[in-house]
Design an enzyme around this catalytic site. Structure first.
Site, short mmCIF file in Angstrom:
data_model
loop_
_atom_site.label_atom_id
_atom_site.label_comp_id
_atom_site.label_asym_id
_atom_site.label_seq_id
_atom_site.Cartn_x
_atom_site.Cartn_y
_atom_site.Cartn_z
N ARG A 167 0.84 -1.20 0.00
CA ARG A 167 0.00 0.00 0.00
C ARG A 167 0.87 1.25 0.00
O ARG A 167 1.91 1.28 0.67
CB ARG A 167 -0.90 0.00 1.24
CG ARG A 167 -2.23 -0.70 1.01
CD ARG A 167 -3.03 -0.85 2.26
NE ARG A 167 -3.17 0.35 3.06
CZ ARG A 167 -3.96 0.45 4.14
NH1 ARG A 167 -4.68 -0.60 4.50
NH2 ARG A 167 -4.04 1.55 4.82
N ARG A 195 0.34 8.29 10.48
CA ARG A 195 -0.96 7.65 10.77
C ARG A 195 -1.06 7.31 12.26
O ARG A 195 -2.13 7.46 12.86
CB ARG A 195 -1.13 6.38 9.91
CG ARG A 195 -1.45 6.71 8.46
CD ARG A 195 -1.09 5.57 7.52
NE ARG A 195 -1.89 4.38 7.69
CZ ARG A 195 -1.51 3.17 7.25
NH1 ARG A 195 -0.36 3.01 6.62
NH2 ARG A 195 -2.30 2.15 7.43
P1 AMP Z 1 -7.14 1.85 6.81
O1 AMP Z 1 -7.27 0.92 5.65
O2 AMP Z 1 -8.21 1.65 7.84
O3 AMP Z 1 -5.75 1.87 7.40
O4 AMP Z 1 -7.38 3.33 6.23
C1 AMP Z 1 -6.52 3.89 5.25
C2 AMP Z 1 -6.76 5.39 5.14
O5 AMP Z 1 -8.13 5.62 4.74
C3 AMP Z 1 -6.61 6.17 6.43
O6 AMP Z 1 -5.26 6.51 6.71
C4 AMP Z 1 -7.49 7.38 6.15
O7 AMP Z 1 -6.84 8.29 5.28
C5 AMP Z 1 -8.66 6.77 5.39
N1 AMP Z 1 -9.75 6.35 6.30
C6 AMP Z 1 -10.17 5.08 6.55
N2 AMP Z 1 -11.17 5.06 7.45
C7 AMP Z 1 -11.39 6.36 7.77
C8 AMP Z 1 -12.29 7.01 8.66
N3 AMP Z 1 -13.13 6.30 9.44
N4 AMP Z 1 -12.25 8.36 8.73
C9 AMP Z 1 -11.38 9.07 7.98
N5 AMP Z 1 -10.51 8.54 7.14
C10 AMP Z 1 -10.49 7.19 7.01
#
Ligand code: AMP
Length: 213
Positions: A160, A171
């Site tokens: 990713r 993050r």
């Molecule tokens: P993840 O796959 O959960 O690690 O999410 C990857 C990225 O998607 C995050 O770093 C955020 O930029 C965005 N993202 C995912 N879920 C959310 C959320 N609930 N609120 C805001 N941004 C999100």
């Protein structure tokens, strides 16, 4: 069962959610996956989210809430769900309660996957994801049988774009700024259970299953 998995990036929320979804016969809803799909399909939402995601920041609450509300209209969530990646702040937790209330349901259990920073960095910078089925591998902890190829579906594995060390640290920082209020909220609502997610994924899975029983 309406289950929320909470924890830092790299806690194993996606891995656990996929296994639980299979085991419990429930849909796995990952806001990150839905956003990435929008980015790769070039939708309006995807265009707005792309740059934000690459920086490791949060996509605006309103956009994610709309997207989630829509997902909760799908008939499969009548059986329950496993939510991964939402909520990420207190406002989102309250929005989630409102969305679910309108549909006559509520969160039953929030499992907090507590994970230490060095484990997070190691897991994410080595993570490989299947471009076809979404399965996760790891260059060291869980290498695929053939390099760059998914064991399950033979899809191509990729890293990713937000799994580089600099973005991972960003993050983590974003996560830490928000998590205390979220934990407090679910503690007060008596929905929170915490687990040590530095442990082996299979051990953690067993503990989550016990909590859902
Ligand atoms: P993840 O796959 O959960 O690690 O999410 C990857 C990225 O998607 C995050 O770093 C955020 O930029 C965005 N993202 C995912 N879920 C959310 C959320 N609930 N609120 C805001 N941004 C999100």
């Amino acid at each position: 069962m309406h289950l929320v998995l909470l924890g830092p990036p790299g806690a194993g929320k996606g891995t656990q959610a996929k296994r639980l979804a299979e085991r419990l016969g429930l849909p796995h809803i990952s806001t990150g996956d839905i956003l990435r799909r929008n980015v790769s399909e070039g939708t309006e939402l995807g265009k707005q989210a792309k740059g934000i995601m690459e920086k490791g920041l949060l996509v605006p609450d309103q956009l994610v809430a709309q997207m989630l509300d829509q997902r909760f209209n799908d008939p499969d969530i009548r059986k329950g769900f496993i939510l991964d990646g939402y909520p990420r702040n207190l406002a989102q937790a309250k929005t989630l309660d409102e969305i679910l209330k309108r549909k006559g349901i509520a969160v039953d259990l929030v499992v907090y996957l507590d994970t230490s920073d060095p484990v997070v960095v190691k897991r994410l910078t080595g993570r490989l994801v299947c471009s076809k089925c979404g399965a996760n591998f790891h260059t060291v902890n869980m290498p695929p049988k053939a390099k760059g190829v998914c064991d399950n579906c033979q899809g191509a594995l990729y890293q990713r774009s937000d799994d580089n060390e600099e973005t991972v640290l960003k993050r983590l920082q974003v996560y830490k700024n928000e998590v205390a209020s979220l934990i407090e909220y679910y503690k007060q609502n008596k929905k929170l259970s915490s687990l040590n997610a530095d442990l082996d994924a299979q051990v953690v899975l067993g503990q989550i299953i016990e909590l859902t029983a």
